[in-house]
Scaffold this motif. Structure first.
Motif, PDB file in Angstrom:
ATOM      1  N   ASP A 364       0.819  -1.212   0.000  1.00 39.07           N
ATOM      2  CA  ASP A 364       0.000   0.000   0.000  1.00 39.07           C
ATOM      3  C   ASP A 364       0.854   1.264   0.000  1.00 39.07           C
ATOM      4  O   ASP A 364       0.380   2.341  -0.389  1.00 39.07           O
ATOM      5  CB  ASP A 364      -0.935   0.012   1.212  1.00 39.07           C
ATOM      6  CG  ASP A 364      -2.067  -0.998   1.080  1.00 39.07           C
ATOM      7  OD1 ASP A 364      -2.372  -1.417  -0.060  1.00 39.07           O
ATOM      8  OD2 ASP A 364      -2.646  -1.378   2.117  1.00 39.07           O
ATOM      9  N   SER A 365       2.106   1.152   0.448  1.00 40.77           N
ATOM     10  CA  SER A 365       2.980   2.330   0.495  1.00 40.77           C
ATOM     11  C   SER A 365       3.434   2.759  -0.905  1.00 40.77           C
ATOM     12  O   SER A 365       3.900   3.887  -1.076  1.00 40.77           O
ATOM     13  CB  SER A 365       4.197   2.045   1.363  1.00 40.77           C
ATOM     14  OG  SER A 365       5.103   1.152   0.713  1.00 40.77           O
ATOM     15  N   MET A 366       3.295   1.874  -1.883  1.00 39.22           N
ATOM     16  CA  MET A 366       3.695   2.202  -3.255  1.00 39.22           C
ATOM     17  C   MET A 366       2.531   2.918  -3.932  1.00 39.22           C
ATOM     18  O   MET A 366       1.731   2.329  -4.662  1.00 39.22           O
ATOM     19  CB  MET A 366       4.103   0.927  -3.996  1.00 39.22           C
ATOM     20  CG  MET A 366       5.349   0.280  -3.399  1.00 39.22           C
ATOM     21  SD  MET A 366       6.004  -1.112  -4.345  1.00 39.22           S
ATOM     22  CE  MET A 366       4.802  -2.378  -3.999  1.00 39.22           C
ATOM     23  N   VAL A 367       2.444   4.226  -3.672  1.00 38.46           N
ATOM     24  CA  VAL A 367       1.230   4.969  -4.004  1.00 38.46           C
ATOM     25  C   VAL A 367       1.006   5.088  -5.508  1.00 38.46           C
ATOM     26  O   VAL A 367      -0.133   5.058  -5.980  1.00 38.46           O
ATOM     27  CB  VAL A 367       1.249   6.366  -3.345  1.00 38.46           C
ATOM     28  CG1 VAL A 367       1.141   6.246  -1.842  1.00 38.46           C
ATOM     29  CG2 VAL A 367       2.509   7.141  -3.736  1.00 38.46           C
ATOM     30  N   LEU A 373      -2.942   0.902 -10.818  1.00 39.71           N
ATOM     31  CA  LEU A 373      -3.900  -0.201 -10.788  1.00 39.71           C
ATOM     32  C   LEU A 373      -5.328   0.332 -10.790  1.00 39.71           C
ATOM     33  O   LEU A 373      -6.189  -0.166 -11.539  1.00 39.71           O
ATOM     34  CB  LEU A 373      -3.665  -1.070  -9.550  1.00 39.71           C
ATOM     35  CG  LEU A 373      -4.697  -2.182  -9.291  1.00 39.71           C
ATOM     36  CD1 LEU A 373      -4.766  -3.145 -10.459  1.00 39.71           C
ATOM     37  CD2 LEU A 373      -4.371  -2.919  -7.991  1.00 39.71           C
ATOM     38  N   LYS A 374      -5.594   1.331  -9.979  1.00 41.33           N
ATOM     39  CA  LYS A 374      -6.924   1.935  -9.939  1.00 41.33           C
ATOM     40  C   LYS A 374      -7.312   2.504 -11.307  1.00 41.33           C
ATOM     41  O   LYS A 374      -8.446   2.358 -11.757  1.00 41.33           O
ATOM     42  CB  LYS A 374      -6.983   3.028  -8.873  1.00 41.33           C
ATOM     43  CG  LYS A 374      -6.862   2.520  -7.446  1.00 41.33           C
ATOM     44  CD  LYS A 374      -6.674   3.674  -6.462  1.00 41.33           C
ATOM     45  CE  LYS A 374      -6.443   3.171  -5.044  1.00 41.33           C
ATOM     46  NZ  LYS A 374      -6.164   4.278  -4.094  1.00 41.33           N
ATOM     47  N   GLU A 375      -6.352   3.151 -11.963  1.00 40.28           N
ATOM     48  CA  GLU A 375      -6.636   3.748 -13.263  1.00 40.28           C
ATOM     49  C   GLU A 375      -6.944   2.674 -14.310  1.00 40.28           C
ATOM     50  O   GLU A 375      -7.846   2.837 -15.143  1.00 40.28           O
ATOM     51  CB  GLU A 375      -5.455   4.612 -13.713  1.00 40.28           C
ATOM     52  CG  GLU A 375      -5.647   5.321 -15.027  1.00 40.28           C
ATOM     53  CD  GLU A 375      -6.652   6.478 -14.968  1.00 40.28           C
ATOM     54  OE1 GLU A 375      -6.666   7.297 -15.909  1.00 40.28           O
ATOM     55  OE2 GLU A 375      -7.425   6.566 -13.986  1.00 40.28           O
ATOM     56  N   SER A 376      -6.216   1.576 -14.268  1.00 41.60           N
ATOM     57  CA  SER A 376      -6.503   0.479 -15.191  1.00 41.60           C
ATOM     58  C   SER A 376      -7.878  -0.115 -14.928  1.00 41.60           C
ATOM     59  O   SER A 376      -8.644  -0.394 -15.867  1.00 41.60           O
ATOM     60  CB  SER A 376      -5.429  -0.608 -15.056  1.00 41.60           C
ATOM     61  OG  SER A 376      -5.723  -1.712 -15.883  1.00 41.60           O
ATOM     62  N   ARG A 446      -4.415  11.053 -11.550  1.00 38.31           N
ATOM     63  CA  ARG A 446      -5.710  11.556 -11.096  1.00 38.31           C
ATOM     64  C   ARG A 446      -6.044  10.991  -9.702  1.00 38.31           C
ATOM     65  O   ARG A 446      -6.721  11.645  -8.913  1.00 38.31           O
ATOM     66  CB  ARG A 446      -6.818  11.222 -12.103  1.00 38.31           C
ATOM     67  CG  ARG A 446      -7.386   9.833 -12.023  1.00 38.31           C
ATOM     68  CD  ARG A 446      -8.548   9.606 -12.990  1.00 38.31           C
ATOM     69  NE  ARG A 446      -8.085   9.476 -14.370  1.00 38.31           N
ATOM     70  CZ  ARG A 446      -8.357  10.368 -15.311  1.00 38.31           C
ATOM     71  NH1 ARG A 446      -9.063  11.438 -15.024  1.00 38.31           N
ATOM     72  NH2 ARG A 446      -7.916  10.179 -16.536  1.00 38.31           N
ATOM     73  N   PHE A 447      -5.558   9.782  -9.391  1.00 39.55           N
ATOM     74  CA  PHE A 447      -5.838   9.185  -8.085  1.00 39.55           C
ATOM     75  C   PHE A 447      -4.908   9.715  -7.000  1.00 39.55           C
ATOM     76  O   PHE A 447      -5.139   9.486  -5.815  1.00 39.55           O
ATOM     77  CB  PHE A 447      -5.756   7.663  -8.170  1.00 39.55           C
ATOM     78  CG  PHE A 447      -6.950   7.042  -8.829  1.00 39.55           C
ATOM     79  CD1 PHE A 447      -8.129   6.830  -8.131  1.00 39.55           C
ATOM     80  CD2 PHE A 447      -6.910   6.698 -10.176  1.00 39.55           C
ATOM     81  CE1 PHE A 447      -9.242   6.284  -8.738  1.00 39.55           C
ATOM     82  CE2 PHE A 447      -8.016   6.141 -10.796  1.00 39.55           C
ATOM     83  CZ  PHE A 447      -9.187   5.928 -10.085  1.00 39.55           C
ATOM     84  N   LEU A 448      -3.840  10.399  -7.401  1.00 42.59           N
ATOM     85  CA  LEU A 448      -2.951  11.032  -6.429  1.00 42.59           C
ATOM     86  C   LEU A 448      -3.393  12.448  -6.112  1.00 42.59           C
ATOM     87  O   LEU A 448      -3.047  13.000  -5.067  1.00 42.59           O
ATOM     88  CB  LEU A 448      -1.512  11.047  -6.970  1.00 42.59           C
ATOM     89  CG  LEU A 448      -0.911   9.687  -7.322  1.00 42.59           C
ATOM     90  CD1 LEU A 448       0.500   9.861  -7.869  1.00 42.59           C
ATOM     91  CD2 LEU A 448      -0.913   8.760  -6.116  1.00 42.59           C
TER      92      LEU A 448
END
Length: 536
Positions: A364-367, A373-376, A446-448
């Motif tokens: 989870d630390s690998m933001v 992954l979320k974007e895919s 976008r997720f960051l």
């Protein structure tokens, strides 16, 4: 022959009923006031455009851009459907009033045919009872015990590619169809995590179960016959005892599903007997069986229900996860700069951990890795459409007002009991009002930098609908995410992925089966060919 004659008589009776009541009632529906695409035919309506489109999104993304976050479309025989991509409407349908929007008879009958009367099929109090018994198998402490298994299987996949595919290749950069490899990996994982059963799929064991799964959804759900689409639209009006016999129809879809479900019943009974003998297993099924034994008499699941849960776990924990990873690797192959950023994160964590296995906290630390992954997943939801039916007269609220055919702006949509509803997961995941004007483009950042004030409580993970949401959200979503994190991290640590030379023969299409299937014109079945180069 007698069954076919009986079905023909029922079909004629239902058609007469439909003409005299359903169509006339639907003509006065509020849905007729909404904007929507013109129906290309009375027989199939816009259903033909969804079922037979070349790839997912060809039509529904265009409709969303034209009509907004909700619109009317026509189903078979002129029935109006409500198509929804609006976050407030989805929150209402899936969360606030989840049990008031059941799956329609067409959907539940197919689920029962494939998986039995398990948690995906169940509704209302039956669903609550089954889910309560299954929940202990998915508690966080239970899931963490599977982390070494995920890592071992990922390591095995790395070794298989290195020894059996890459090393023998004279270029050192072979074209690998990653889809079946990932499917075999996730089958082995769910076998051991779910049932303490060794499939040996990565070792090329030719098991009967692997044969049953081979291209199951391509053969059974991709581009069905037009007659079957119309036939299914009438199931809502066919009595359940008669509808049961559709499993014996001789077409491709019903033969494949019947073969799979018949095999699974025998296979599941064997797993249950083995688990009872062991008594203290740590796998999901053993936890489920113990939870079932400790339940009161009215809360217990029957043997048939437990068999259905086994079939469901194998289905939901297998190809759905492998297909999610397949699309992730495809996006990274198109965007090498994202691969580089992910590897930089992995190297930074490795510098601290050494060869020690990465923990969930490390993953989870690998933001940026998580953002990619979320974007895919946002761009490629495996379950691209969910079907529901209004269980009562209702009013569905909207976050974003839409314009009716007369030019009026409305912020809610009245619907009648029985109205079919399409939850367009792929369209919601690309809604510009939520995800930005670049919603069709790859942009993990976008997720960051996401504006949380625009986010709605819709999905279970990252505001996405990939695991559905609300009362019927996927019970195993945390298992799936942890599994994907481990496997993807290890693959990207060891290999670089790129696209083969692009042509019509290698262009990947997002085919609209029951799951979104990667396919190319020149290959049979599910296919995702990527150039794979070893980094170590």
């Amino acid at each position: 022959m007698s069954i076919l004659l009986c079905l023909a008589c029922v079909l004629a009776a239902v058609t007469a009923y439909y003409i005299t009541y359903v169509y006339l009632r639907g003509r006065n529906s509020f849905l007729r006031k909404l904007q929507g695409p013109e129906s290309p035919s009375f027989l199939l309506g816009n259903e033909s455009q969804l079922r037979y489109q070349n790839e997912v999104g060809e039509h529904e993304f265009k409709w969303m851009r034209q009509y907004g976050s909700a619109w009317r479309r026509t189903g078979p025989l002129g029935v109006n459907h409500l198509s929804v991509a609006d976050p407030k409407a989805l929150q209402y349908i899936l969360h606030s009033s989840g049990y008031h929007f059941p799956k329609g008879k067409e959907v539940t009958q197919i689920i029962e045919l494939i998986l039995g009367q398990g948690v995906i099929w169940a509704h209302g109090t039956t669903h609550q009872r089954q889910r309560k018994i299954m929940t202990p198998a998915f508690f966080a402490p239970q899931l963490r015990t599977f982390l070494p298994l995920f890592q071992d299987m990922a390591s095995k996949l790395v070794q298989k590619w290195t020894d059996e595919v890459i090393s023998p290749d004279p270029t050192g950069q072979p074209l690998i169809n990653v889809t079946p490899w990932l499917s075999r990996t996730t089958l082995d994982i769910i076998g051991e995590a779910g049932f303490d059963f060794h499939f040996g799929s990565l070792d090329n064991a030719k098991t009967p179960l692997a044969k049953q799964y081979e291209n199951l959804f391509v053969d059974s759900t991709l581009y069905p016959s037009r007659l079957d689409v119309v036939f299914k639209a009438l199931w809502h009006y066919i009595p359940q005892p008669i509808l049961h016999f559709v499993r014996y129809l001789p077409s491709r879809e019903y033969r494949r599903f019947r073969s799979y479900s018949d095999y699974m019943r025998g296979f599941a009974r064997g797993l249950i007997k083995e688990s009872i003998v062991k008594g203290d297993g740590k796998d999901m099924m053993s936890v489920l069986l113990r939870a079932n034994l400790s339940s009161d008499l009215n809360g217990k699941m029957s043997e048939d229900e437990i068999i259905a849960q086994i079939s469901t776990l194998l289905f939901a924990g297998h190809d759905t996860t492998s297909n999610t990873m397949t699309w992730f690797l495809w996006e990274l192959s198109k965007h090498p700069e994202s691969q580089d950023r992910i590897r930089a994160e992995i190297e930074a964590v490795r510098a601290q951990k050494g060869e020690e296995c990465l923990s969930p906290v490390d993953l989870d630390s690998m933001v940026y890795t998580q953002a990619a992954l979320k974007e895919s997943m946002r761009l490629h939801p495996i379950a691209w459409i969910l079907r529901r039916t209004a269980g009562r007269d209702d009013v569905i609220p909207l976050a974003f007002p839409i314009t009716t055919r007369s030019g009026e702006q409305v912020s809610s949509i009245p619907i009648g009991k029985g109205t079919p509803i399409d939850i367009l997961v792929g369209a919601y995941n690309r809604l510009p009002e939520i995800w930005g004007q670049d919603a069709d483009e790859w942009n993990p950042d976008r997720f960051l930098n996401i504006d949380k004030t625009k986010q709605a409580t819709v999905g279970l993970f990252a505001g996405l609908l990939n695991f559905s949401g609300g009362l019927r959200g996927c019970i195993g979503w945390r298992f799936a995410i942890l599994e994907i994190q481990v496997i993807a991290t290890m693959l990207l640590e060891n290999f670089a992925f790129s696209l083969p030379p692009q042509s019509e023969k290698t262009r990947i299409y997002r085919k609209p089966g029951a799951m979104m299937i990667p396919m190319v014109e020149s290959e049979q079945g599910s296919w995702m060919g990527l150039i794979v180069k070893a980094l170590k």
